[in-house]
Structure formats: C-alpha cells, structure tokens
Design a protein around this motif. Structure first.
Motif, PDB file in Angstrom:
ATOM      1  N   LYS A   1      20.363  77.815  38.601  1.00  0.00           N
ATOM      2  CA  LYS A   1      19.439  78.651  39.367  1.00  0.00           C
ATOM      3  C   LYS A   1      18.345  77.866  40.071  1.00  0.00           C
ATOM      4  O   LYS A   1      17.843  78.275  41.107  1.00  0.00           O
ATOM      5  N   HIS A   2      17.953  76.720  39.487  1.00  0.00           N
ATOM      6  CA  HIS A   2      16.787  76.054  40.074  1.00  0.00           C
ATOM      7  C   HIS A   2      17.073  74.602  40.414  1.00  0.00           C
ATOM      8  O   HIS A   2      16.171  73.777  40.372  1.00  0.00           O
ATOM      9  N   SER A   3      18.317  74.291  40.727  1.00  0.00           N
ATOM     10  CA  SER A   3      18.626  72.890  40.970  1.00  0.00           C
ATOM     11  C   SER A   3      17.963  72.392  42.238  1.00  0.00           C
ATOM     12  O   SER A   3      17.925  73.075  43.262  1.00  0.00           O
ATOM     13  N   GLN A   4      17.399  71.151  42.158  1.00  0.00           N
ATOM     14  CA  GLN A   4      16.791  70.547  43.325  1.00  0.00           C
ATOM     15  C   GLN A   4      17.731  69.527  43.961  1.00  0.00           C
ATOM     16  O   GLN A   4      17.422  68.970  44.994  1.00  0.00           O
ATOM     17  N   GLN A   5      18.842  69.269  43.281  1.00  0.00           N
ATOM     18  CA  GLN A   5      19.737  68.209  43.755  1.00  0.00           C
ATOM     19  C   GLN A   5      20.654  68.718  44.868  1.00  0.00           C
ATOM     20  O   GLN A   5      21.273  69.771  44.753  1.00  0.00           O
ATOM     21  N   ALA A   6      20.747  67.935  45.945  1.00  0.00           N
ATOM     22  CA  ALA A   6      21.550  68.339  47.099  1.00  0.00           C
ATOM     23  C   ALA A   6      23.019  68.532  46.712  1.00  0.00           C
ATOM     24  O   ALA A   6      23.665  69.493  47.128  1.00  0.00           O
ATOM     25  N   TYR A   7      23.547  67.613  45.879  1.00  0.00           N
ATOM     26  CA  TYR A   7      24.966  67.703  45.545  1.00  0.00           C
ATOM     27  C   TYR A   7      25.264  68.964  44.741  1.00  0.00           C
ATOM     28  O   TYR A   7      26.241  69.658  45.001  1.00  0.00           O
TER      29      TYR A   7
END
Lengths: 294, 312, 533
Positions: free
Chosen positions: C244-250
């Motif tokens: 839900k809160h991923s900051q990673q582009a991949y």
C-alpha cells in the motif's frame, strides 16, 4: 535496392544455430582432432595410388616377414609385401564401405522415417511395426548367411550392412518429425496457409538435420566395424583386395612371430574409429539445443 | 503383466515364422548344395545322398517337411556329420556358449555400470574423464583385435593366463570373457553415465536431498533406477551382439561352442545345421529382447500400470 | 531471537561466460510462526537465495560468496554437509513448484513419505507408516492407507502437491520453504492448496518462507514481503507497507502491471457477426491396450459448443486446464479435425472447405500461441519468419517485402536491427512480439490468441497486453482471447465464454459475468481468484 542493402549492412547479423554449433565444436579439441584425422585419411585414401611407397602386389619373397625398417616403415608381411602400402590400400576399401553403406542407410532411413513421421496415424503405425519386426531379426546371422551363400560380393556387403543400419536412422528421423509436428511453429505455418511440402521443406527438414548428422557420423564407425568383423571371419572383403579387418585377421595367424602384422593394421583401424567417435560425440554436444543454454 | 508377456510372446510367433521361412528359402536358393563341394565324391553317391536327405524334392515340399519336423522339436540330421542330429549338436555345445555369454554379460554389466555411475557423480573431472576414455578405447577396439592383443600380452609375453581352450586349465575362461564383454562394458558405461547425468538433474533428486537423505541413499535408492533405464533397454540388443561376438571369440580362443559350429556350418553348407542354429539364435534373441522389456516395465511403475497391471 | 536470520547473503554462478551474481547482499529474518514472502520475476534470484540456505544449489557453478544464515543460532552457511543434512527435511522442510516432477516416479508415495522419519527420527518402518498415513489424512488425501501404496503418477497435480506437503510436514519442521507451490496448478486447486498450507502453518506454528512471482497470492498469505529484482533486494517490509505504501519505483511498476478491474473504454460494438460457431464437437480417439486387443476411448475435448463473435469484439474464453479451451481455438482454425458442427467465418462455412479456398481464408484469421519458445522456427531469421506469410499470400513482392517487414517490426515494437537475428537471441517477451508480428502480417480480421501472455513475467505481460490492445485498435481486429487468467480476461475482453469439461457453461458481457455469475462452476472459479486487497 541499394537502400535495402544499406539496411542489411546496418542490421546486426544474427548467428544461426548452425554457426553457434560450429563455434561450440571448435572449442572441443578432441572432436576437432577427430575431424582433422578423418580429412587426412580421406585425402590419403584418394591419393594412395600415387603416394604408396610400393606396388600393391609387389612381393619380395626373399625378404619375407621383416620388422619395420628404413625401407619398409611398417615392416613386410610373410610374402615380403610392404605393410604400409597394404594398410593404405586396405584403408581405401574400409573407408569406402563405411561411407557407401552409411549413405545407403541414410537414404533409406531418412525417407522412410520422414514419411512415417509426417503421415502419422495408421500409416505410421504400420511402417514402424515393420521396423520393429525387422529389429527383432537376428541380422548378424542373416548377413553371415548372405555372405556365405552368395559369395563374398562387395556390392552385397554394402546392401546387407546398409539394410541393417537404416532401421535406427528411420526411428530417429521419425521420432524427430513426430515431435516437430506437434511444435507450435508448425501449427503457425499451417495457419499461415503453407502447404504440406513447403512445411516439410522449410520447417521440418532443417530441424531434423542435427540429429541426422550426429547419427550419420556415429554410423560410419559401426559400419566399418561390421565390415572388419565380417572380413575377420573370412566373410567380407576377399583377397586379392584387402581391408583393415582382413589384414588384422592375417595378423592374428602369425602374431606370435610377427606381431607388427597385427599391431599396425589394428592401430590404424582403432585410430579411425576413435576419430569418428570423437567427432560424433563432439557434434552431438555441439548440436544439442540443451547444451546451448550454458 | 501377464497380459503384456503373453501379448509379446504372441507377437514373436510371426517374427519367428519369417525367420524360418526367409532362412530356408535363402539357403535353398543359393547355387550349389551341401554335397557339391566335395569333388572326390562320385556323382551317383551325391545323387543317393540328395535322395536320402530329400534334396531332390521340390523346395516347397522340403519346406513343408521341415516345418512338420520342426513342430515336433526336431531340427533334423546334420548333413556334414552323418549319424548326428542337429539337436544333439546344438545342445552339446550350448552350455559352453551360454557360460561364455553369461560371464561376458557379467563383465559388461558390472564394470560398465560401475564405471558409468562413478563418472556421472563428478562430471568433467578426472573421475569422469579416466573411465570414459577407457570406455572409448573399448568401443574403438573390436573384439577380434582386443582378443589377440590380450593373448599376446597376458598369454605369450607375460605368460600369466592360458591362451586357448575352455575349462581345461584354470583361468582359461578369463581372457575370452573379457574379450567378449569389453566393448559392451564400454557401451554400458557410456549409457549409464548419460542416464545418471540426466536423472541427477531431475527435480525429485532435489527433493530427496531436501529431505536430508545421505548422498549414497539419494544415488542408490532415488537415482539409480531411472539412470539405468537406458542400460536395461540396451540389454536385449547387447545380447544379440554378444552372440555374434561369440563367433569371433570362440574362433580366436578355440572354444568348442555354438558360435564356432555356426560359422563352420555356414562354410560347409550344412543346411539343417544352419537352419537349426539360426532358429535357435533367433529364439534366444527374441526371448532376451522380451526379458529386457519386461525388466524395464517392471522397474518403471508407470509402464507397469499401462501394460495392464493396474486393471488386472 | 529470530528463528532464521540471514545476513548479507551473496551467491554467484561461475560460468564459461563469466561470473553472474544471482543474489546480491540479501538480509532478512523470520520469526516462529511467521510468513515471509520473497517476490520477484524470473531471474530475480528469489529461488537461489532460498536454495543456498540449505546448500541445494548446484556447485559448481554456484558459489556462496558471503553471508551468514543463523537458524536457531547456528550458521547454516558455514555448517558441514553432514550437520546440514540433519537439518534438511527435519527442522527445515521444502515444497517445490512442480508436483509432477518433484516426486520420484519409481517409488511409492509411502516409501518417499517415511524417509525423513526413518533417517532423522529413527522411526521403524511400521511406526513411520502409521504416522505417514495419519499425515496423508491430515492433508486431505482420501483413503490414505491405499494412497500410501500408490505411485505418484496415479495422483492428480493437486493431490501430488498435497503429498509433497505431507512429506515436508511429517517431521514437524520449524521452518517450511515453499518455492512457487501453486504456480503449476489450476486456480481452484491453487486456492485449496493455499488454504491447506495456511491452516497447517497455524495449527503447527510453523514459520513459512514463501517464494512466488504472483503478487496476489503473496498479498493473501504473507506477513512480511521481500521484493527482489535481478539479485538485489528492492525493499522489505510488512505486507501493508509493501503493497500500500511502497516508495520504490520497481515495486510500484510490479503492482501496476497486475491486471485488475474492468476493461476501460468498452464502447458498444457492432452486432455484425464475424464468426458463428454452432454445435462444435471435437473428439479425440485414443487407443489403449495391446496391439491385438484395442480399446477405443473417446475423449470429448469439445462437446457441443456454440457462440458468436462480432466484428471488433475481444471475446475471452476462460477455463482450467483440460477444459477444452485450446482445442476450440485450434478447431476454429482447422488445425484439428472437427468431429461435428459448423464454423462460419464471414458467412462462409469452414468445416469441410476444400484446401484451396481454405488457404485464402487462412489469410483472414491468424493465431498467436502460448509458448514463444516453441512457436518460432529456431532455424529461421526474424526476416524469414515475417516475410513468409507476406510472400505466400502475394501481399508483398520480392522488392517490397523488406520494407514491409521493417514496418511490421515497428508495429510490434522491435528494433529494425533485429531483422537478421534468430529467435534464440531474443527474450521471451521479444519472441512473443515476433509471433504477434507474424500473426498480423497478413492483415487478418480475426486473431485467436491462445494464452499469449501466460509464459511471461508480469511486467512483460503488461507490455504485451497493451501492445495487443494497441494493435486491435489500430488494425480494427476481432479477437478470441483464450486464457486461464481471469484477471487478464476481465481487463481486456468485452465478452466472456466460460468452459468446463468440454462444455460452454456460461457466456455474456464481461462485467455481468464477473459481478453476477450464474453457473456454479463460474462462481467457484471467480471466488478462487486471489485478489490484491
């Protein structure tokens, strides 16, 4: 048109599976040695009449069986004939039997196997049933019988050996074709609208070639072995012609007194078989698609 | 399983029939007869001999007579050894050839499987290269060359082992058995190496290792059955090859076996003897092919169930 | 203290072409009873990292370069093989992706089940057999005593995976490593196996290390998630943090690649029928028994199927393995002999059409296959493959063919420089682009796509799907899209056909079926789909 050529040149040249296989084969030193030995032997066999140090029938009864010397590098036989010369002439026969009988097997086997595999269904079942039955026959015994009864005819020898060896070839080709037929790219070719012959020519044959080449390379030594075996029993090549098998059989008779008469032809036969087997193994590794992944 | 065996036996009958018929007509279509080679024999004697062995009758009639006798298990009298029946001669020499074949097969299977498995355990190391190089020598060294060389080295120069005979002097069975078995040991070594290498990459071997089984259990219990399938399939053809090889080995070592008889009979045009031995060899080859198929089916549960074992 | 604590694990493979780092500096911990999922696409190193823990990677070429893996305080990576063997299958057990090949076909199920008990727990064979039958019962195998004596090939895929689970849990391990345990299974079976794993994990308080490429499955089962990409750790955190809160582009790209929701922009299509199928039956006769006593078994792969596809529509054909959906596709193109029924393409009957007229019809309907490795002739260059249909149908001359093939390459998004390359020089996604290029080369009206994205990673899958949509728009194509993946079908298709055991059980507008399935089979199928929450 020149535009097209320019694009061709720009385009990265892909490497086909054949080129990849050749690169892999080149890394296999044993297989390359085998190939070199083989090419050398073929050249030697073709040029024997000019290269042989003595005449084929040239005898020196006074000399008798002499060990290797400066004049006769591999010694002489009991009639004083030069062994090197006889081995060279014998090699012509042995190699010829190997290649021609294999060609016979190749021709029958590929056509039979391809037809059975492509037709499939009942035709395939019937054709392969026949192969199964022939497989169950004791062929060695039949060949011996044939050679005894109809005399030692070299043509018959080709036919008889070829007739045995085609069975395996037919099985290999049929198995290949059968598995290729189920490949999706064959279905794609059908759905494009290609006819059966175009599919066989463009899509099936190029893809069965690998295993056929490998098996052909491995059939030649087994044919040569068969010829030598029959000649050893006195059922193959007949004097005055000679082959390595026949020379070995003479060598055995006098091996206690004159071992070089056994050892040199034996060595020659073994080296040739080595070369062919190493080349065959190398080709198998090089053409095996599974090997291409590492 | 029983259904499978009986089915295969039924299939063997037409094959055998083809063998008998083909051999019979092949022999009789050949120029010359069994008694034409001996020039010293006067014409009327040959005629009498021909009449005695029914050789003056039409070929199809001889064929039917022969089939009739065969159905009763009678291979007929030998042409070349008057007064002796083919049955007697075959069964007299059968034991020797069977013993030779058995020893050769043992040499081939034991050495072959051991070498192949050892090589497969450490592929592309010395443990692989050494046995496989020896195997290559075995394949490229035909029995008719290996035999005399062994005799030369161990019999004549080193004088360790006797060079001929069978069962006369202790140790005289060693060289023939090795000579006959060597190239098959080499083939089996290559087959079992290939089979083991293939199996060792299977997922179920990984499963066995993930269970923490000791490596020797993984190899013997989990890998060997699958790895040796190609070897088992090869046993039938290998046996046929061994029989043919026995012709040469029995000649080299002067062993009074069936193989030597066969070659002599062929040269002598001893019709009944040729027929008898051919049929006998064919039956044994067919039986061994069947045996190797049964073995393969028995080891592989999937095949076992397909061939009717599950339903019955 | 954590049950398993992995620090800075680095694994590389030493091949002839150099050293490849398969796993690069990965660290994670798992507590008792906890589930950690490692997700990633193929080649991300997710499996290698787990196999390295138990020394199950092939060595050589594999080599563990550095790191520690403390299991109950002992370092697995520096342990000798004998000590490690006492842990494998005892305290740490594994289940694998393919239940077909992971069980030994030569041994009975029982024989394989009792091995861990006999070797690790010194059970006698009788005691072990009793325990094995009890565990078989626990994993839901009917008649466990009989199953004990049977061989793996006598079980279906789902049942075999249950056997694998029984084998892993028989020693009551502390940690279970599951490597894509449901990937080879149908969606309804997958749901059952996942539920079973969860239930057993809770009952026996087992820690679970779950390896998967399927984010939906992972979101369903994991407490913590570790995302990997090409050997590197992209991120790690609780399920909610990552999903839900991923900051990673991949990670975001991965999540965005998952097809979800309904098709966008599905305007009304014409009611002009292009393909009318009625009463289609395709049976296969298989023979069994010996050569003398043949039994003919009739496999009714497709039994009385009728449907219509209108011009400009994308129609989904869904079903599980063995439902006959692929057979329908091949029957439509006359790649298989049709037993009975009628297939009308643009009001012309295809069944029984003479070969010559069929050839002209073939230009108008093309197929895209599932396996991009099998659907291209390995000995033909891209140019040859794409030029073949153009030249055959006279759509190009020798002079223009080159230019036309280049345009096809542009169309499917392949570099013009790849013209002279062979299929084996491309990745799976690129190969599928070549295959799509071949299918659209003849400017067909109908395309039958048989699982065109199932063999591809999820990010590649998204690219190929958008390419397909783009081409459908651009060339005004009609498409039958065959798939087992219900989410993909929902995001792509206007209408859906549902097949089960050779029958068409339900058909209708996509959203109508997905929201209110009528047939019980469709209901079961839809409820089995793992969804991202």
């Amino acid at each position: 048109m020149s535009e097209a050529i320019a694009v061709y040149k720009q385009a990265e040249q892909g490497s086909s599976l054949w080129q990849d296989a050749w690169h892999r084969l080149q890394k296999n030193k044993l297989a390359l040695c085998g190939l070199m030995v083989l090419i050398l032997e073929i050249i030697l066999a073709l040029l024997t009449p000019w290269l042989a140090p003595y005449g084929y029938e040239q005898q020196d009864l006074a000399l008798g069986a002499a060990p290797p010397s400066m004049e006769h590098w591999l010694g002489t036989d009991t009639l004083g004939r030069d062994m090197l010369t006889r081995i060279m002439y014998g090699g012509r026969v042995s190699l010829m039997v190997g290649f021609i009988a294999t060609a016979v097997a190749l021709l029958i086997g590929v056509v039979y196997g391809a037809v059975a595999g492509y037709m499939g269904g009942k035709v395939d079942a019937l054709m392969m049933r026949l192969v199964d039955i022939l497989y169950a026959l004791p062929f060695m015994i039949f060949i011996i019988l044939l050679m005894v009864i109809f005399g030692q005819n070299i043509l018959l020898l080709f036919l008889a050996i070829g007739a045995v060896e085609w069975l395996t070839m037919a099985r290999i080709v049929r198995g290949q074709v059968l598995s290729l037929r189920q490949q999706e790219y064959i279905e794609a070719a059908i759905s494009i609208g290609l006819g059966p012959w175009t599919i066989i020519r463009r899509h099936i044959i190029p893809n069965t070639l690998g295993p056929v080449i490998v098996y052909t390379t491995l059939t030649i030594p087994s044919v040569m072995l068969l010829e030598a075996f029959l000649s050893f029993l006195g059922l193959g090549i007949q004097p005055p012609q000679s082959s390595w098998g026949l020379l070995i059989s003479y060598g055995v008779e006098t091996m206690e007194e004159y071992p070089w008469l056994l050892i040199y032809p034996g060595l020659k036969l073994s080296i040739t078989l080595f070369a062919l087997n190493f080349l065959g193994d190398g080709l198998r590794d090089a053409l095996d698609p599974r090997a291409s992944k590492d | 399983m029983l259904k499978f065996i009986s089915g295969r036996l039924l299939q063997a009958i037409p094959v055998l029939f083809i063998v008998i018929t083909a051999t019979f007509f092949l022999i009789h279509s050949a120029p010359g007869g069994p008694f034409s080679a001996d020039r010293a024999v006067p014409a009327q004697v040959i005629k009498a001999l021909n009449a005695r062995y029914h050789l003056d009758q039409p070929v199809w009639q001889q064929y039917l007579t022969y089939l009739g006798d065969l159905a009763q298990g009678d291979f007929g009298p030998s042409f070349k050894f008057p007064g002796r029946s083919v049955n007697e001669m075959i069964f007299g020499s059968l034991g020797t050839t069977a013993e030779l074949g058995l020893y050769a097969m043992l040499v081939a299977v034991i050495i072959g499987v051991l070498a192949g498995v050892v090589a497969a355990l450490k592929p592309n190391t010395a443990q692989d290269y050494v046995p496989m190089s020896v195997a290559m020598v075995g394949i490229c060294m035909p029995s008719f060359l290996l035999g005399p060389l062994l005799v030369l080295v161990f019999g004549i120069y080193l004088e360790w082992l006797p060079i001929s005979g069978w069962g006369d002097i202790p140790g005289d069975k060693i060289l023939p058995a090795i000579t006959l078995g060597a190239s098959y040991a080499a083939y089996i070594a290559r087959l079992s190496r290939g089979g083991m290498l293939e199996v060792m990459t299977q997922d179920y071997i990984r499963t066995a290792r993930a269970k923490g089984l000791p490596e020797h259990i993984v190899i013997i219990k989990h890998a060997l059955r699958g790895g040796l399938m190609p070897v088992i399939a090869f046993l039938g053809p290998a046996f046929a090859g061994l029989l043919a090889g026995s012709f040469v080995v029995e000649t080299i070592f002067q062993i009074p076996g069936l193989g030597r008889f066969y070659v002599q009979a062929a040269f002598n045009r001893d019709y009944t003897m040729i027929m008898g031995t051919t049929i006998f060899f064919s039956v044994t080859i067919i039986l061994f092919n069947l045996l190797s198929d049964i073995l393969a089916t028995w080891i592989n549960p999937k095949l076992r169930h397909q061939s009717g074992g599950a339903e019955s | 203290m954590a049950l398993l604590e992995v620090n800075n694990l680095t694994v590389s493979f030493h091949t002839r072409n150099g050293v490849v780092k398969a796993v690069n500096n990965i660290s994670f911990t798992i507590d008792k009873g906890e589930t950690l999922a490692i997700v990633g696409e193929s080649g991300s190193g997710k499996s290698v990292s787990c196999y390295s823990l138990l020394n199950l990677i092939p060595k050589p070429p594999g080599k563990i370069e550095s790191g520690t893996a403390l299991f109950s305080g002992h370092d697995l990576l520096s342990m000798d093989e004998a000590a490690l063997r006492r842990i494998r299958g005892s305290d740490i057990a594994m289940i694998f992706q393919d239940p077909m090949t992971s069980l030994n076909p030569f041994l009975t199920v029982g024989e394989q089940l009792i091995e861990p008990l006999v070797y690790h727990r010194s059970y006698s064979r009788t005691e072990a057999a009793q325990r094995a039958i009890a565990v078989l019962d626990e994993v839901g195998i009917k008649n466990p005593a009989a199953a004990y004596e049977q061989y793996p090939h006598q079980f279906s895929g789902g049942m075999r995976q249950r056997v694998m689970i029984a084998m892993a849990l028989i020693t009551e391990p502390k940690l279970l490593i599951a490597d894509e345990p449901t990937t080879a299974l149908d969606v309804t079976i997958q749901a059952q196996i996942l539920a079973l794993i969860k239930e057993l994990q809770q009952r026996h308080n087992i820690a679970l290390l779950f390896i998967s490429h399927d984010l939906a499955v992972v979101s369903d089962i994991a407490d913590k998630v570790l995302v990997m990409y090409q050997g590197d750790q992209v991120e790690q955190g609780s399920r909610d943090e990552v999903f839900k809160h991923s900051q990673q582009a991949y990670t975001q790209k991965l999540l965005a690649s998952i097809p979800s929701g309904a098709k966008v922009g599905g305007e009304a299509k014409s009611a002009n029928a292009l393909l009318q199928v009625s009463g289609l039956k395709t049976y296969f006769a298989s023979r069994s028994g010996s050569w003398f006593k043949r039994k003919k078994n009739l496999n009714k792969a497709v039994d009385d199927v009728s449907f219509t596809i209108n011009r400009g529509e994308i129609v989904g054909l869904v079903g599980e393995s063995g439902s006959g959906k692929s057979t329908v596709g091949r029957s439509l193109l006359q790649l298989l002999p049709v037993t009975a029924g009628s297939i009308r393409f643009d009001d012309q009957e295809l069944v029984g059409m003479p070969a010559k007229s069929l050839k002209t019809m073939r230009r108008r309907m093309q197929m895209i296959f599932q396996d991009p490795y099998a659907s291209l002739n390995p000995r033909m260059t891209v140019f040859d493959t794409l030029a073949e249909p153009l030249l055959l149908h006279g759509l190009a001359t020798k002079k223009t063919v080159h230019e036309q093939v280049l345009m096809l390459l542009d169309d499917v998004g392949l570099a013009r420089s790849s013209l002279r390359k062979y299929p084996h020089e491309f990745s799976g996604g690129q190969r599928q682009r070549i295959a799509i290029g071949r299918a659209i080369a003849t400017k067909p009206e109908l395309i039958i796509a048989d699982e065109p994205v199932s063999a591809l990673d999820v990010t590649i899958q998204a690219q190929i799907l958008s390419l397909i949509l783009e081409l459908v728009e651009k060339h005004n194509l009609t498409m039958l899209f065959i798939s087992h993946d219900l989410s993909v079908v929902r995001s792509l298709c206007d209408r859906v056909l549902v097949m089960h055991h050779g029958h068409l059980v339900e058909q209708g507008d996509t959203e109508a079926i997905y929201q209110q399935p009528q047939h019980p089979y469709t209901q079961g199928l839809l409820s089995a789909i793992p969804l991202l929450e």
